[in-house]
Enzyme design. Structure first.
Site, short mmCIF file in Angstrom:
data_model
loop_
_atom_site.label_atom_id
_atom_site.label_comp_id
_atom_site.label_asym_id
_atom_site.label_seq_id
_atom_site.Cartn_x
_atom_site.Cartn_y
_atom_site.Cartn_z
N SER A 63 34.89 41.01 34.83
CA SER A 63 34.56 40.09 33.49
C SER A 63 35.60 39.75 32.95
O SER A 63 35.75 38.97 32.01
CB SER A 63 33.50 40.54 32.59
OG SER A 63 34.03 41.75 32.15
N THR A 97 33.15 40.99 44.30
CA THR A 97 31.92 41.56 43.54
C THR A 97 31.13 39.97 42.93
O THR A 97 29.70 40.04 43.08
CB THR A 97 32.48 41.99 42.11
OG1 THR A 97 33.17 43.59 42.59
CG2 THR A 97 31.21 42.54 41.24
N ASP A 109 30.22 30.05 29.99
CA ASP A 109 30.99 28.80 29.77
C ASP A 109 32.27 28.35 30.31
O ASP A 109 32.54 27.26 30.55
CB ASP A 109 30.90 28.39 28.39
CG ASP A 109 31.80 29.26 27.37
OD1 ASP A 109 32.34 30.06 28.25
OD2 ASP A 109 32.16 29.25 26.22
N GLU A 110 32.85 29.63 30.75
CA GLU A 110 34.29 29.34 31.37
C GLU A 110 34.11 28.55 32.87
O GLU A 110 35.16 27.92 33.21
CB GLU A 110 34.78 30.75 31.37
CG GLU A 110 35.04 31.52 29.98
CD GLU A 110 35.98 32.68 29.97
OE1 GLU A 110 36.77 32.67 30.82
OE2 GLU A 110 35.61 33.50 29.23
N SER A 162 36.56 32.62 36.31
CA SER A 162 35.90 31.54 35.99
C SER A 162 35.38 30.78 37.34
O SER A 162 34.56 30.39 37.58
CB SER A 162 36.45 30.63 35.00
OG SER A 162 37.59 30.09 35.21
N ASN A 173 41.82 32.08 17.86
CA ASN A 173 42.05 33.68 17.94
C ASN A 173 42.68 34.23 16.61
O ASN A 173 42.32 35.27 16.19
CB ASN A 173 42.93 33.81 19.35
CG ASN A 173 42.27 33.57 20.58
OD1 ASN A 173 40.87 33.38 20.49
ND2 ASN A 173 42.94 33.14 21.54
N HIS A 196 45.77 29.45 30.39
CA HIS A 196 45.03 29.97 29.34
C HIS A 196 44.39 28.79 28.57
O HIS A 196 45.08 27.75 28.10
CB HIS A 196 46.05 30.49 28.05
CG HIS A 196 45.33 31.05 26.91
ND1 HIS A 196 45.96 31.77 25.82
CD2 HIS A 196 44.16 31.36 26.65
CE1 HIS A 196 45.29 32.16 24.93
NE2 HIS A 196 44.02 32.04 25.47
P1 NAD Z 1 31.38 44.12 31.64
O1 NAD Z 1 32.70 44.11 32.47
O2 NAD Z 1 31.30 44.94 30.48
O3 NAD Z 1 30.39 44.87 32.61
C1 NAD Z 1 30.23 44.59 33.98
C2 NAD Z 1 29.40 45.62 34.73
O4 NAD Z 1 29.07 45.35 35.91
C3 NAD Z 1 29.96 46.99 34.55
O5 NAD Z 1 28.94 47.86 34.17
C4 NAD Z 1 30.36 47.51 35.94
O6 NAD Z 1 30.65 49.06 36.29
C5 NAD Z 1 29.18 46.52 36.73
N1 NAD Z 1 29.87 46.13 38.09
C6 NAD Z 1 31.10 45.58 38.44
N2 NAD Z 1 31.16 45.75 39.75
C7 NAD Z 1 30.12 46.00 40.34
C8 NAD Z 1 29.48 45.99 41.48
N3 NAD Z 1 30.03 45.70 42.67
N4 NAD Z 1 28.12 46.57 41.65
C9 NAD Z 1 27.60 47.08 40.63
N5 NAD Z 1 27.84 47.03 39.59
C10 NAD Z 1 29.16 46.41 39.33
O7 NAD Z 1 30.80 42.65 31.71
P2 NAD Z 1 30.10 41.82 30.33
O8 NAD Z 1 31.23 41.28 29.27
O9 NAD Z 1 28.96 42.80 29.89
O10 NAD Z 1 29.61 40.57 31.21
C11 NAD Z 1 28.58 40.63 31.82
C12 NAD Z 1 28.13 39.43 32.57
O11 NAD Z 1 28.09 38.33 31.60
C13 NAD Z 1 29.10 39.08 33.39
O12 NAD Z 1 28.54 38.38 34.41
C14 NAD Z 1 29.95 38.03 32.90
O13 NAD Z 1 30.32 36.84 33.69
C15 NAD Z 1 28.65 37.41 32.03
N6 NAD Z 1 29.24 36.81 30.63
C16 NAD Z 1 30.12 37.55 29.85
C17 NAD Z 1 30.60 36.87 28.53
C18 NAD Z 1 31.53 37.86 27.71
O14 NAD Z 1 31.64 37.38 26.64
N7 NAD Z 1 31.73 39.06 27.87
C19 NAD Z 1 30.26 35.65 28.24
C20 NAD Z 1 29.47 35.04 29.07
C21 NAD Z 1 28.99 35.54 30.27
P1 TYD Z 2 39.01 37.74 25.80
O1 TYD Z 2 38.47 38.60 25.14
O2 TYD Z 2 39.73 38.27 27.19
O3 TYD Z 2 37.99 36.64 26.52
P2 TYD Z 2 38.04 35.33 27.38
O4 TYD Z 2 39.40 35.29 28.04
O5 TYD Z 2 37.05 35.43 28.65
O6 TYD Z 2 37.82 34.13 26.39
O7 TYD Z 2 40.01 36.66 25.24
C1 TYD Z 2 39.70 35.87 24.00
C2 TYD Z 2 40.72 34.93 23.68
O8 TYD Z 2 41.73 35.91 23.11
C3 TYD Z 2 41.47 34.37 24.71
O9 TYD Z 2 41.98 33.25 24.32
C4 TYD Z 2 42.87 35.00 25.14
C5 TYD Z 2 42.91 35.79 23.72
N1 TYD Z 2 43.42 37.26 23.56
C6 TYD Z 2 44.83 37.71 23.04
O10 TYD Z 2 45.14 36.67 22.19
N2 TYD Z 2 45.12 38.95 23.00
C7 TYD Z 2 44.56 39.96 23.78
O11 TYD Z 2 45.18 41.18 23.70
C8 TYD Z 2 43.16 39.49 24.39
C9 TYD Z 2 42.66 40.54 25.43
C10 TYD Z 2 42.93 38.26 24.33
#
Ligand code: NAD
Ligand code: TYD
Length: 339
Positions: free
Chosen positions: A88, A103, A129-130, A156, A254, A281
């Site tokens: 992610s 993955t 949304d990415e 993405s 940010n 970016h």
């Molecule tokens: P995260 O990285 O915190 O967690 C991912 C989890 O998936 C981990 O527990 C990891 O061990 C597990 N994983 C990775 N590879 C695996 C595999 N091969 N088999 C089984 N498990 C595996 O991610 P997150 O931030 O919780 O995001 C979760 C989902 O939501 C993702 O699909 C991401 O694209 C989506 N999403 C995230 C955000 C965000 O802001 N973090 C926003 C929108 C959507």
């Molecule tokens: P991030 O939390 O990695 O989420 P995403 O890239 O999926 O949006 O980053 C959020 C925003 O913050 C992104 O524009 C990149 C910026 N960023 C920094 O400026 N410094 C940092 O150390 C990190 C991790 C992200």
């Protein structure tokens, strides 16, 4: 939903972890199976308070491992799959794209094949949304569900590919699906490699906070529990085959986010360090959530209330993020489902 079985993939991660806790507590008669490989991002210490509940089960497995996943589905006959498991982090996808394709794309396809064999009631694919690419800084433009997919990072692009394969299994094989595309999440148990938890933990430790470029890039922030409620609603009420955007109109640069955290914690802005920009970016993300609102969802947190709650949580749960940063969490052992 009595006797219902839900498989949550990636339930040891940030959003999946919050969703597992939400479902285990909200639906005590539903069996919740958390399937996770426990990569660096997977942490089971977050589930200490639910791990002994009768309706929670942990399965350590790799979603790309067809030989394990297909027999598991045939044995358990899950009713629903909510698919979070993924690589992610955008920065990691720039240095090591391959695991993202494996993955996020192949893993999703294996789960779809397994789902297709058992007459699943619904497969909810948690996307981002990415996949829509980036918007410019015109504040009147938003991503809708019909915005073309134009992903820019390997992360993405892999998510957009997985969305397409989910769509194809619906159109070709009639698999019941929904796809959700959420904006940036924040909240408890967020791995401190992402902007908000990285900033909170660094500021608390009086360490420099790296801000990419000039800090002017915009993200649309949503509290993770509002995302969990949205997925619960889509799982139950989402129209088969439909995509739903999830976001709460909380756009911030940010730099605004980092300054808000520093101010709330009463520290100095001298902790900010402007560093080299991320490759490719994306400038701005902003969600139009009208379709999901029409289904009955609305967020409960504003950015101000959500970030205050999150900062308080990090202050109260130093034990959690300190053992994440030190790597201690990887030693935590729990009872596992026997495959
Ligand atoms: P995260 O990285 O915190 O967690 C991912 C989890 O998936 C981990 O527990 C990891 O061990 C597990 N994983 C990775 N590879 C695996 C595999 N091969 N088999 C089984 N498990 C595996 O991610 P997150 O931030 O919780 O995001 C979760 C989902 O939501 C993702 O699909 C991401 O694209 C989506 N999403 C995230 C955000 C965000 O802001 N973090 C926003 C929108 C959507
Ligand atoms: P991030 O939390 O990695 O989420 P995403 O890239 O999926 O949006 O980053 C959020 C925003 O913050 C992104 O524009 C990149 C910026 N960023 C920094 O400026 N410094 C940092 O150390 C990190 C991790 C992200």
């Amino acid at each position: 939903m009595a006797n219902t079985k839900i498989l949550v993939t990636g339930g040891a991660g940030f959003i999946g972890g919050n969703f597992v806790q939400y479902m285990v507590n909200k639906y005590p008669s539903v069996e919740v199976y958390n399937l996770d490989l426990l990569t660096y991002a997977g942490d089971l210490t977050k589930h200490r308070e639910i791990e002994n509940k009768g309706n929670y089960h942990f399965i350590k497995a790799d979603i790309t491992d067809r030989e394990t996943i297909i027999p598991l589905f045939e044995k358990e006959l899950f009713d629903y799959v909510v698919h979070f498991a993924a690589e992610s982090h955008v920065d990691r996808s720039i240095t090591d794209p391959e695991v993202f394709v494996r993955t996020n794309v192949l893993g999703t396809q294996v789960l779809l094949d397994a789902s297709k064999k058992i007459g699943l009631k619904k497969f909810v694919h948690v996307s981002t949304d990415e996949v829509y690419g980036e918007l410019d800084f015109d504040p009147t433009t938003f991503f809708t569900e019909t915005t073309p997919l134009q992903p820019n990072s390997p992360y993405s692009a892999s998510k957009a590919s997985s969305d397409m394969i989910v769509r194809a299994y619906h159109k070709t094989f009639g698999l019941p699906i929904n796809i959700t595309r959420c904006s940036n999440n924040y909240g408890p148990f967020h791995f401190p490699e992402k902007l908000i938890p990285l900033t909170i933990s660094r500021v608390l430790n009086e360490e420099k906070v790296p801000v990419y470029g000039d800090g002017g890039n915009i993200r649309d922030w949503l509290h993770v529990l509002d995302h969990c409620a949205a997925i619960d609603l889509v799982l139950h009420e989402g129209i088969n085959g439909e995509v739903y955007n999830v976001g709460g109109h909380n756009e911030r640069t940010n730099l605004e986010v980092v300054k808000t955290i520093i101010k709330t914690l009463g520290k100095s802005e001298e902790l900010i360090e402007f560093v080299k920009d991320r490759l490719g970016h994306d400038k701005r993300y902003a969600i139009d959530p009208t379709k999901l609102e029409q289904l009955g969802w609305k967020p409960t947190y504003t950015f101000e209330s959500g970030i205050a709650q999150t900062i308080d949580w990090y202050l109260d749960n130093k034990w959690w993020w300190e053992q994440i940063i030190s790597g201690e969490y990887q030693k935590y052992f729990v009872k596992q489902y026997s495959l």
